[in-house]
Design a protein around this motif. Structure first.
Motif, PDB file in Angstrom:
ATOM      1  N   ASP A 360     -32.540 -67.171 -60.455  1.00  0.00           N
ATOM      2  CA  ASP A 360     -33.322 -67.576 -59.850  1.00  0.00           C
ATOM      3  C   ASP A 360     -33.716 -66.721 -59.722  1.00  0.00           C
ATOM      4  O   ASP A 360     -32.824 -65.729 -60.057  1.00  0.00           O
ATOM      5  N   LYS A 361     -34.888 -65.460 -61.092  1.00  0.00           N
ATOM      6  CA  LYS A 361     -35.501 -64.361 -61.365  1.00  0.00           C
ATOM      7  C   LYS A 361     -35.535 -63.627 -60.310  1.00  0.00           C
ATOM      8  O   LYS A 361     -35.196 -62.318 -60.224  1.00  0.00           O
ATOM      9  N   GLU A 362     -35.379 -64.384 -58.265  1.00  0.00           N
ATOM     10  CA  GLU A 362     -35.073 -62.942 -57.664  1.00  0.00           C
ATOM     11  C   GLU A 362     -34.354 -62.182 -57.349  1.00  0.00           C
ATOM     12  O   GLU A 362     -33.978 -61.925 -56.402  1.00  0.00           O
ATOM     13  N   SER A 363     -33.245 -63.624 -57.616  1.00  0.00           N
ATOM     14  CA  SER A 363     -31.904 -62.440 -57.443  1.00  0.00           C
ATOM     15  C   SER A 363     -31.555 -61.542 -57.770  1.00  0.00           C
ATOM     16  O   SER A 363     -31.966 -60.676 -58.239  1.00  0.00           O
ATOM     17  N   LYS A 364     -30.898 -60.789 -56.714  1.00  0.00           N
ATOM     18  CA  LYS A 364     -31.046 -59.346 -56.693  1.00  0.00           C
ATOM     19  C   LYS A 364     -29.589 -58.888 -57.843  1.00  0.00           C
ATOM     20  O   LYS A 364     -29.719 -58.068 -58.420  1.00  0.00           O
ATOM     21  N   ALA A 365     -29.808 -59.804 -58.341  1.00  0.00           N
ATOM     22  CA  ALA A 365     -28.524 -59.087 -59.745  1.00  0.00           C
ATOM     23  C   ALA A 365     -27.444 -60.733 -60.023  1.00  0.00           C
ATOM     24  O   ALA A 365     -27.530 -61.490 -59.753  1.00  0.00           O
ATOM     25  N   PHE A 366     -27.282 -61.135 -61.548  1.00  0.00           N
ATOM     26  CA  PHE A 366     -27.023 -62.320 -61.924  1.00  0.00           C
ATOM     27  C   PHE A 366     -26.656 -61.863 -63.537  1.00  0.00           C
ATOM     28  O   PHE A 366     -26.653 -61.225 -64.019  1.00  0.00           O
ATOM     29  N   ALA A 367     -25.519 -62.376 -63.895  1.00  0.00           N
ATOM     30  CA  ALA A 367     -24.918 -62.156 -65.163  1.00  0.00           C
ATOM     31  C   ALA A 367     -24.749 -63.406 -65.451  1.00  0.00           C
ATOM     32  O   ALA A 367     -23.579 -64.801 -64.963  1.00  0.00           O
ATOM     33  N   ALA A 368     -24.604 -63.937 -67.242  1.00  0.00           N
ATOM     34  CA  ALA A 368     -23.648 -64.713 -67.810  1.00  0.00           C
ATOM     35  C   ALA A 368     -23.341 -64.453 -69.244  1.00  0.00           C
ATOM     36  O   ALA A 368     -24.040 -63.256 -69.843  1.00  0.00           O
ATOM     37  N   GLY A 369     -22.441 -65.702 -69.291  1.00  0.00           N
ATOM     38  CA  GLY A 369     -21.400 -65.476 -70.150  1.00  0.00           C
ATOM     39  C   GLY A 369     -20.467 -65.879 -70.727  1.00  0.00           C
ATOM     40  O   GLY A 369     -20.177 -66.652 -70.482  1.00  0.00           O
ATOM     41  N   VAL A 370     -18.978 -65.078 -71.410  1.00  0.00           N
ATOM     42  CA  VAL A 370     -17.726 -65.464 -71.207  1.00  0.00           C
ATOM     43  C   VAL A 370     -17.018 -64.719 -70.871  1.00  0.00           C
ATOM     44  O   VAL A 370     -16.903 -63.618 -71.099  1.00  0.00           O
ATOM     45  N   ALA A 371     -15.460 -64.765 -70.709  1.00  0.00           N
ATOM     46  CA  ALA A 371     -14.162 -64.248 -69.865  1.00  0.00           C
ATOM     47  C   ALA A 371     -13.375 -64.682 -70.829  1.00  0.00           C
ATOM     48  O   ALA A 371     -13.487 -66.207 -70.629  1.00  0.00           O
ATOM     49  N   LEU A 372     -11.935 -63.322 -71.077  1.00  0.00           N
ATOM     50  CA  LEU A 372     -10.832 -64.286 -71.350  1.00  0.00           C
ATOM     51  C   LEU A 372     -10.188 -65.104 -69.576  1.00  0.00           C
ATOM     52  O   LEU A 372     -10.575 -64.630 -68.075  1.00  0.00           O
ATOM     53  N   ARG A 373      -9.660 -65.450 -69.863  1.00  0.00           N
ATOM     54  CA  ARG A 373      -9.079 -66.349 -68.167  1.00  0.00           C
ATOM     55  C   ARG A 373      -8.289 -65.048 -67.334  1.00  0.00           C
ATOM     56  O   ARG A 373      -8.157 -65.589 -66.412  1.00  0.00           O
ATOM     57  N   THR A 374      -7.618 -64.557 -68.594  1.00  0.00           N
ATOM     58  CA  THR A 374      -7.267 -63.248 -67.574  1.00  0.00           C
ATOM     59  C   THR A 374      -8.136 -62.032 -66.761  1.00  0.00           C
ATOM     60  O   THR A 374      -7.479 -61.373 -66.528  1.00  0.00           O
ATOM     61  N   LEU A 375      -9.187 -62.290 -66.665  1.00  0.00           N
ATOM     62  CA  LEU A 375      -9.981 -61.440 -65.916  1.00  0.00           C
ATOM     63  C   LEU A 375      -9.383 -61.114 -64.642  1.00  0.00           C
ATOM     64  O   LEU A 375      -9.211 -62.282 -63.808  1.00  0.00           O
ATOM     65  N   GLY A 376      -9.606 -59.642 -64.373  1.00  0.00           N
ATOM     66  CA  GLY A 376      -8.848 -59.670 -62.638  1.00  0.00           C
ATOM     67  C   GLY A 376      -9.763 -59.905 -62.024  1.00  0.00           C
ATOM     68  O   GLY A 376     -11.193 -60.143 -61.942  1.00  0.00           O
ATOM     69  N   ARG A 377      -9.323 -60.418 -60.795  1.00  0.00           N
ATOM     70  CA  ARG A 377     -10.059 -60.859 -59.542  1.00  0.00           C
ATOM     71  C   ARG A 377     -10.801 -59.912 -59.098  1.00  0.00           C
ATOM     72  O   ARG A 377     -11.928 -60.376 -58.793  1.00  0.00           O
TER      73      ARG A 377
END
Length: 493
Positions: A360-377
């Protein structure tokens, strides 16, 4: 003693495999018997209908042709029933031998073991299961009993059963699988001017090779094909292979199906790992929606149902998909604070993968990509060395940026409503595209030290993910053209 036990174990394995093979063949024979009954009845009804309309000329031929069909049916039923009876008896005998072998193998008495093992081995050598021919003695097709009533009335006395169309052959070398479409090409071994159309059947499968007796997915039918090729479009590849078969039809009868051909359908298929999602993200299948009250409601439920048992942790309660990589976030909570993140449930550790996300282009913020499984909470996408993403900011001023390791590069391009993500793990390439036009938006060039997973973030908005997609041809060709140059900022790699 040990050698004899090992020999007996091999005999047990061989018998078990042979039993399974015979059971599958018995299922095939029973189905063939049913098909003979159904097909014989069908062609007889069709024949009688034609004779009824032309009885003035064909009355003398009717009885002889019906008799011929009945004789053919009786002969095939007789052959198949005899073969079925022989197979059933052989299976019973083989099962008795298998039970005897298992009992001997498990017996604690050693005195007569050697003689018992030898007796069983001799019995297996003479077992009827190994002398059976697992090939049906009769076909279940009665198509050759059809007749051609399209000739002139004065030629009816010369009517013969209509020749069955020859069986096509699928040309594997000319079949193509690309851009989530499959083009199947076939040919006839000899020209046949009476072919009216073709019928193509396809079925999804996770097994390479010919179809098995028990397949999870049904055959899908495409009728009325006039050419010797057909293209299936708009596919979503959630299995590793697809099996195809085709048959030719004239005005009255269809021929036999071609030998099935199995084509590989490489594509990246994953689901969203709901156990990793922030409490304010409502995950339903492949769709995610921001829920401002989600965290409060879940906190209330957590307080109400809290126990000291570690079995109540979200990581244990999450139902994992079969054949998916288990989450390495064992013992950790889902993303929290301002990390409104959810991860995919399938790791990428090799090859080229592609997926798309509509947001939704009206979202206040949005991101897509990749991450390691160890990404911190507590880590936000793009703000640590463990994640790479394309980020939409729609809070004060709309902007699209590429982020990694808390560094950002603003992109000067129109903001699409659908983004394609291309990951080449081996070459360390992560590219983002306008999914509709396949325009390249940005490329990260790095070296992935660990497997990565698809990663997404949304705040006050929603998005949906499209998986089971192949790497588009335009993306592949664009990657080859850009292999000598880089569209990424060195500070972001």
């Amino acid at each position: 003693m040990a050698e004899q036990k090992e020999s007996l174990r091999k005999i047990c394995t061989t018998l078990a495999l042979k039993n399974e093979e015979i059971q599958n063949f018995i299922c095939f024979l029973k189905q063939s018997l049913q098909n003979v009954e159904v097909n014989a009845s069908r062609v007889q009804e069709d024949l009688e209908g034609e004779f009824s309309s032309l009885h003035a000329v064909l009355d003398e031929m009717k009885d002889s042709m019906v008799t011929r069909i009945k004789q053919e049916k009786a002969g095939r039923v007789y052959e198949l029933q005899n073969q079925l009876s022989a197979c059933t008896k052989a299976l019973e005998s083989s099962e008795e031998l298998l039970e005897m072998a298992n009992q001997t193998l498990c017996s604690s008495e050693t005195g007569g073991f050697s003689q018992a093992a030898k007796d069983i081995k001799d019995s297996v050598t003479m077992a009827p299961a190994f002398r059976l021919s697992l090939k049906p003695k009769a076909s279940d097709s009665m198509s050759h009993m059809m007749v051609d009533f399209t000739q002139e009335r004065n030629m009816l006395m010369g009517i013969k059963f209509l020749p069955v169309p020859v069986t096509p052959e699928i040309l594997v070398s000319e079949c193509q699988v690309c851009d989530n479409t499959i083009t199947v090409v076939w040919m006839l071994p000899e020209p046949d001017s009476k072919i009216d159309h073709y019928i193509l059947e396809h079925r999804r499968t996770n097994h390479e090779g010919p179809p098995r007796a028990r397949e999870e997915y049904p055959w899908m039918v495409v009728e009325g094909i006039r050419q010797s090729e057909y293209t299936l479009t708009g596919l979503r590849f959630d299995t590793r292979f697809m099996t195809f078969r085709v048959k030719a039809c004239n005005k009255a009868v269809a021929g036999e199906f071609s030998e099935p051909v199995t084509l590989e359908t490489p594509a990246f298929h994953f689901k969203l790992d709901a156990s990793s999602a922030h409490q304010n993200l409502r995950v339903e299948d492949l769709a995610v929606e921001w829920d401002s009250s989600g965290g409060k409601v879940q906190e209330m439920r957590k307080e109400k149902n809290r126990t000291n048992s570690p079995m109540n942790s979200p990581a244990r309660n999450a139902v994992m998909s079969p054949k998916r990589a288990p989450s390495t976030r064992v013992g950790r909570d889902r993303f929290t604070a301002e990390s409104y993140t959810v991860l995919g449930d399938t790791m990428i550790d090799a090859g080229q993968q592609y997926w798309e996300v509509r947001f939704d282009k009206e979202s206040k913020a949005f991101a897509a990509g990749v991450a390691l499984r160890t990404l911190g909470r507590f880590d936000q996408l793009g703000k640590s060395s463990a994640s790479w993403c394309l980020h939409l900011n729609n809070w004060l001023q709309q902007s699209l940026t590429a982020k990694h390791n808390n560094k950002a590069r603003t992109l000067d391009c129109p903001i699409p409503d659908r983004i394609g993500v291309y990951c080449n793990f081996d070459e360390g390439i992560l590219s983002f595209y306008n999914a509709r036009t396949k325009q390249l938006l940005h490329t990260f060039r790095t070296k992935f030290q660990q497997p990565v997973v698809p990663a997404f973030m949304v705040w006050n908005g929603s998005f949906s993910v499209h998986t089971g997609l192949q790497v588009p041809s335009m993306v592949q060709s664009g990657q080859r053209r850009n292999s000598a140059t880089s569209s990424s900022n060195a500070s972001l790699t």
